[in-house]
Write a protein that holds these residues in place. Structure first.
Motif, mmCIF file in Angstrom:
data_model
loop_
_atom_site.group_PDB
_atom_site.id
_atom_site.type_symbol
_atom_site.label_atom_id
_atom_site.label_comp_id
_atom_site.label_asym_id
_atom_site.label_seq_id
_atom_site.Cartn_x
_atom_site.Cartn_y
_atom_site.Cartn_z
ATOM 1 N N THR A 251 0.596 -1.694 -0.131
ATOM 2 C CA THR A 251 -0.032 0.371 0.241
ATOM 3 C C THR A 251 1.463 0.848 0.263
ATOM 4 N N ILE A 252 1.823 0.761 1.025
ATOM 5 C CA ILE A 252 2.319 2.155 1.160
ATOM 6 C C ILE A 252 3.492 2.840 -0.255
ATOM 7 N N ALA A 253 4.180 1.755 -0.664
ATOM 8 C CA ALA A 253 5.128 1.580 -2.093
ATOM 9 C C ALA A 253 4.070 2.308 -3.431
ATOM 10 N N ALA A 254 3.096 1.427 -3.044
ATOM 11 C CA ALA A 254 1.603 2.017 -5.121
ATOM 12 C C ALA A 254 1.337 3.888 -4.135
ATOM 13 N N LEU A 255 1.113 4.129 -2.656
ATOM 14 C CA LEU A 255 1.211 5.254 -2.898
ATOM 15 C C LEU A 255 2.495 6.640 -3.246
ATOM 16 N N GLN A 256 3.520 5.731 -2.622
ATOM 17 C CA GLN A 256 4.247 6.592 -2.933
ATOM 18 C C GLN A 256 4.881 7.014 -4.315
ATOM 19 N N MET A 257 3.997 6.452 -5.222
ATOM 20 C CA MET A 257 4.677 5.812 -6.624
ATOM 21 C C MET A 257 3.426 6.864 -7.454
ATOM 22 N N GLY A 258 2.837 7.002 -6.785
ATOM 23 C CA GLY A 258 1.601 8.099 -6.859
ATOM 24 C C GLY A 258 0.291 7.613 -7.755
ATOM 25 N N LEU A 259 0.008 6.471 -7.539
ATOM 26 C CA LEU A 259 -0.525 5.347 -8.326
ATOM 27 C C LEU A 259 -2.262 5.684 -7.519
ATOM 28 N N PRO A 260 -3.047 5.986 -8.262
ATOM 29 C CA PRO A 260 -4.280 6.700 -8.126
ATOM 30 C C PRO A 260 -5.045 5.018 -7.854
ATOM 31 N N LEU A 261 -5.281 5.097 -6.941
ATOM 32 C CA LEU A 261 -6.375 3.422 -6.040
ATOM 33 C C LEU A 261 -7.347 4.576 -5.764
ATOM 34 N N ALA A 262 -8.092 3.737 -6.724
ATOM 35 C CA ALA A 262 -9.288 4.382 -5.699
ATOM 36 C C ALA A 262 -10.631 3.663 -4.261
ATOM 37 N N ARG A 263 -9.718 2.787 -4.095
ATOM 38 C CA ARG A 263 -10.171 2.372 -3.048
ATOM 39 C C ARG A 263 -9.044 1.111 -2.502
ATOM 40 N N ILE A 264 -9.121 1.313 -1.264
ATOM 41 C CA ILE A 264 -7.512 -0.215 -1.275
ATOM 42 C C ILE A 264 -7.917 -0.425 0.641
ATOM 43 N N GLU A 265 -8.240 -1.577 0.629
ATOM 44 C CA GLU A 265 -8.948 -1.969 1.999
ATOM 45 C C GLU A 265 -8.179 -3.222 2.567
ATOM 46 N N LEU A 266 -7.493 -3.740 3.411
ATOM 47 C CA LEU A 266 -6.761 -4.403 4.397
ATOM 48 C C LEU A 266 -7.616 -5.078 5.140
ATOM 49 N N LEU A 267 -7.902 -6.202 5.260
ATOM 50 C CA LEU A 267 -8.351 -7.563 5.925
ATOM 51 C C LEU A 267 -7.396 -8.675 6.680
ATOM 52 N N ASP A 268 -7.380 -8.315 7.825
ATOM 53 C CA ASP A 268 -6.201 -9.225 8.496
ATOM 54 C C ASP A 268 -6.984 -10.915 8.442
ATOM 55 N N GLN A 303 -3.169 -0.031 -14.083
ATOM 56 C CA GLN A 303 -2.562 0.273 -12.586
ATOM 57 C C GLN A 303 -3.441 -0.766 -11.823
ATOM 58 N N VAL A 304 -3.543 -2.055 -12.835
ATOM 59 C CA VAL A 304 -3.483 -3.424 -12.383
ATOM 60 C C VAL A 304 -2.672 -3.861 -12.216
ATOM 61 N N GLU A 305 -1.915 -4.006 -13.380
ATOM 62 C CA GLU A 305 -1.082 -4.106 -13.700
ATOM 63 C C GLU A 305 -0.074 -3.896 -12.764
ATOM 64 N N ILE A 310 3.854 -4.733 -7.861
ATOM 65 C CA ILE A 310 4.354 -4.389 -6.423
ATOM 66 C C ILE A 310 3.907 -4.637 -5.311
ATOM 67 N N ALA A 311 2.673 -5.642 -5.867
ATOM 68 C CA ALA A 311 2.525 -6.631 -4.984
ATOM 69 C C ALA A 311 3.096 -7.717 -4.452
ATOM 70 N N ARG A 312 3.804 -8.527 -6.033
ATOM 71 C CA ARG A 312 4.820 -9.366 -5.456
ATOM 72 C C ARG A 312 6.011 -9.227 -4.666
ATOM 73 N N ALA A 313 6.527 -7.952 -5.328
ATOM 74 C CA ALA A 313 7.881 -7.668 -4.449
ATOM 75 C C ALA A 313 7.618 -7.746 -3.158
ATOM 76 N N GLU A 314 6.021 -8.067 -2.527
ATOM 77 C CA GLU A 314 6.615 -7.816 -0.894
ATOM 78 C C GLU A 314 5.604 -8.932 -0.342
ATOM 79 N N GLY A 315 5.481 -10.083 -1.464
ATOM 80 C CA GLY A 315 4.528 -10.896 -0.623
ATOM 81 C C GLY A 315 3.727 -11.459 -1.483
ATOM 82 N N GLY A 316 3.579 -10.400 -1.924
ATOM 83 C CA GLY A 316 1.915 -10.538 -2.998
ATOM 84 C C GLY A 316 1.751 -11.953 -3.795
ATOM 85 N N GLY A 317 0.353 -12.266 -3.838
ATOM 86 C CA GLY A 317 0.111 -13.533 -4.189
ATOM 87 C C GLY A 317 -0.832 -13.209 -5.534
#
Length: 475
Positions: A251-268, A303-305, A310-317
């Motif tokens: 999330t932090i990386a996406a925002l810092q690079m200026g990706l214009p996300l409309a929603r980004i929600e975290l669920l543990d 944006q999706v791509e 970014i997610a892959r670099a942070e352990g995302g599936g």
């Protein structure tokens, strides 16, 4: 840092029972059955989705115009009877309680959409209009109102609590959405603040003063709101992560690079388990991000791509995305039902929904420390949050009959706020203070609270507007 709750408020020179009875008799004669003293109705109007005790008002009045609100507030001021504004009852920190009795002022019948100005991207609504009602009305105009706290809250209530929600990362909160408003002050005066211009340097910003005041400075009766064009393309996605830290860092990386996300929600993983059961999903029970991308078809897919990398670099599936409205709506309905999904994890338990907000750069560390505290205490406490702006929620579930669990949770909540303040955050990103976070406000603002109390005294010298909320100043 101390987060001990403030002392109970003193309410000086309250109306006697006889004076209240006389007042309600006059209002009943004036407004008929729109003034009710029915016990069940009164308790419904003090509904609280927290562990705070329900404190019912003495009566409920269903107002239909700003002039009626003014008349009722003036009468209550003359009798020294508290007034508690009510929208749909979805607030989370006891804002609707009536610790000193009084009149619950129900604005739900003030639900007219007064104007939609498509060329100027704004609209005027009465305070009882809900966000879903407004967006249904706007559907054929190509416009929408983006502030989405999850519940189908009234727009007046959303302004009063400075609500935000899932779209805040791109479109801002109610602070940003309200151009102007009409409110009834404690003496019954009707005032209009702001206007339709997108900016102004004229005098004090009374609109921003009333937005977020939780009914303690005035009763909001009408709003002028910003609208936005419905995006050409909307894509939603779900991305699982190995760790909470990985999800936060993505999330932090996406925002810092200026990706214009409309929603980004975290669920543990705990919240995902609840959502799978409640909303009939089949997500991997691991920390997960729900995302939404707005733009042109090519722009949204780009944006999706970008986020997938970014997610892959942070352990995302794999980022599983959907374009069909029915698929997107199912996903976001599951997110909006997170409260009820969490309750299902412990049938018969009490749920305490709380929130904090920290700077984006501190998000991963704050969430990680919070998760460690939950595990150390052995609590069942799902985490879910609007992490695009650093705001996350924790929902401990406890045995309502266990004093020991309550003690553990209270200590956990204190540490949660201490932690957020240590990271230079706030004790609440969107729930507000109400009754539940009064002590935390003092911990956060210190002497600044004295300034807030001075404003309250200037605008409400008799302390009749929602007394016992925010700072519980008795005078």
């Amino acid at each position: 840092m101390s987060t001990v709750a403030a002392a109970p408020e003193r309410f000086r020179n309250p109306a006697s029972s006889e004076d209240k009875d006389a007042l309600f008799a006059r209002l009943s004669a004036r407004f008929g059955d729109r003034l009710s003293r029915n016990e069940v109705l009164r308790e419904q109007h003090a509904n609280t989705l927290t562990w705070l005790k329900v404190q019912a008002p003495d009566a409920v009045f269903f107002a239909e115009t700003a002039e009626e609100v003014s008349e009722a507030v003036s009468a209550c001021a003359a009798a020294r009877v508290p007034v508690i504004p009510f929208g749909v009852g979805s607030s989370l920190e006891g804002q609707l309680n009536a610790p000193h009795g009084g009149l619950s002022l129900d604005l739900s019948r003030m639900n007219a959409i007064l104007a939609v100005r498509e060329n100027d991207l704004d609209c005027a609504v009465q305070a009882g209009v809900t966000r879903k009602q407004l967006n249904a009305h706007l559907r054929d105009t190509g416009l929408f109102f983006p502030v989405d706290p999850g519940a189908d809250a009234s727009l007046g209530g959303m302004a009063a609590t400075r609500a935000s929600g899932t779209n805040a990362v791109r479109y801002g909160t109610m602070r940003d959405a309200v151009l102007g408003l009409t409110a009834v002050l404690a003496d019954g005066r009707i005032v209009t603040t702001g206007g339709r211009a997108r900016k102004s340097s004229a005098g004090y910003d009374l609109t921003r003063l009333l937005v977020g005041s939780e009914g303690t400075l005035g009763v909001i009766t009408e709003l002028t709101l910003k609208l936005y064009g419905i995006p050409e393309t909307v894509l939603s996605g779900v991305c699982p992560f190995e760790t909470l830290e990985g999800a936060c860092n993505a999330t932090i990386a996406a925002l810092q690079m200026g990706l214009p996300l409309a929603r980004i929600e975290l669920l543990d993983e705990v919240q995902v388990r609840g959502c799978n059961a409640y909303s009939k999903l089949s997500l991997p029970e691991t920390p997960t991000l729900f995302l939404e991308f707005h733009g042109s078809e090519a722009g949204a897919r780009e944006q999706v791509e970008t986020f997938a990398a970014i997610a892959r670099a942070e352990g995302g599936g794999a980022l599983d995305w959907a374009a069909r409205p029915e698929d997107r709506n199912r996903l976001w309905q599951a997110r909006h039902d997170a409260y009820w999904a969490a309750r299902g994890l412990r049938p018969g338990g009490d749920l305490i929904a709380t929130d904090v907000c920290v700077p984006i750069s501190a998000l991963a560390a704050c969430v990680a420390e919070t998760k460690q505290d939950i595990e150390r205490l052995g609590l069942l406490a799902p985490i879910v949050g609007h992490v695009g702006d650093g705001n996350f929620h924790v929902m401990p579930l406890i045995d309502p009959d266990s004093a020991e669990e309550r003690t553990r949770v209270r200590a956990f909540l204190d540490r949660l706020v201490d932690r957020a303040l240590r990271f230079e955050g706030t004790c609440t990103g969107e729930h507000g203070i109400g009754q539940g976070k009064i002590g935390y406000l003092f911990a956060e603002h210190g002497a600044g609270v004295d300034v807030m109390i001075a404003i309250k005294k200037a605008l409400d010298p008799l302390n009749i507007l929602n007394p016992g909320k925010i700072f519980a100043a008795g005078y």
